[in-house]
Enzyme design. Structure first.
Site, short mmCIF file in Angstrom:
data_model
loop_
_atom_site.label_atom_id
_atom_site.label_comp_id
_atom_site.label_asym_id
_atom_site.label_seq_id
_atom_site.Cartn_x
_atom_site.Cartn_y
_atom_site.Cartn_z
N SER A 131 0.81 -1.22 0.00
CA SER A 131 0.00 0.00 0.00
C SER A 131 0.84 1.27 0.00
O SER A 131 0.39 2.31 -0.48
CB SER A 131 -0.93 0.01 1.22
N ASP A 151 -0.41 6.21 10.78
CA ASP A 151 -0.78 5.15 11.73
C ASP A 151 0.41 4.29 12.16
O ASP A 151 0.23 3.19 12.66
CB ASP A 151 -1.85 4.24 11.09
N HIS A 172 1.55 3.67 7.32
CA HIS A 172 1.20 4.34 6.06
C HIS A 172 1.67 5.79 6.09
O HIS A 172 1.45 6.50 7.06
CB HIS A 172 -0.31 4.26 5.83
#
Length: 210
Positions: free
Chosen positions: A15, A185, A188
């Site tokens: 991601s 977080d 990310h």
């Protein structure tokens, strides 16, 4: 400058690489890949480099293996930039019931993918160390991550690739004890984290001053 005119560079990872690429008309996303793309095209427009983002959220090395042919080999790149390892560790922390990918297996699969791309395409590699898991130096995730960082370092040397020391760059930033966060977080990236990744990548490939 390691790149030649019309070179194709595939960025593949999780991601952190993906960063919303499917919603982006240019399929680059809003993260470090976009920043690298924009820098290279702004500073070296004569090269007309082709940047391809093949990041997929949640991926581990086993997921890269499943899509390696379609997302890397079929793109016929001259360069492959790989950022993987965070989820291989994070799943050991947040999803202990699934089959885990421990360091030896991680390195074995990673090596096999590099061998395949080298043998079939003759391409070169830019290997990015996995970044961090939580923004404090002694987190359980960062302790587990060390073995995966070491594996990437070894593979970069073995395959004569360019090593991007992203983990070290993040650790060095944390040691400065600023009041700035790099992530949303602990994993990310926010824009500052993406900028640090992009700058570290550009420095490693030799197109941005130290």
């Amino acid at each position: 400058m390691p790149f030649k005119a019309k070179d194709r560079i595939v960025f593949i990872g999780d991601s952190i690489t993906d960063k919303g690429r499917k919603k982006d008309p240019q399929k680059l996303g809003t993260g470090y890949v976009r920043m690298v793309h924009d820098y290279l095209h702004a500073v070296y427009p004569q090269l007309s480099l082709k940047i391809i983002n093949e990041g997929v959220s949640g991926n581990r090395i086993v997921d890269l293996e499943k899509r390696w042919t379609v997302d890397v080999l079929d793109n016929r790149p001259q360069w492959v930039s790989i950022s993987i390892g965070i989820n291989d560790v994070w799943r050991q922390v947040d999803n202990v019931d699934i089959e885990q990918v421990y360091p030896d297996r991680f390195e074995e699969i990673y090596r096999r993918l590099l061998e395949q791309a080298r043998d079939e395409l003759g391409c070169r590699f830019i290997l990015m160390q996995p970044t961090i898991i939580k923004e404090h130096l002694d987190s359980s995730g960062n302790r587990l991550l060390k073995a995966y960082v070491d594996a990437v370092n070894r593979l970069a040397e073995e395959f004569q690739g360019i090593l991007v020391p992203t983990h070290q760059a993040f650790i060095d930033f944390l040691k400065c004890d600023t009041d700035k966060d790099l992530t949303t977080d602990g994993v990310h990236m926010n824009t500052l984290g993406d900028t640090l990744m992009a700058a570290t990548w550009l420095k490693a490939v030799g197109v941005l001053g130290k």
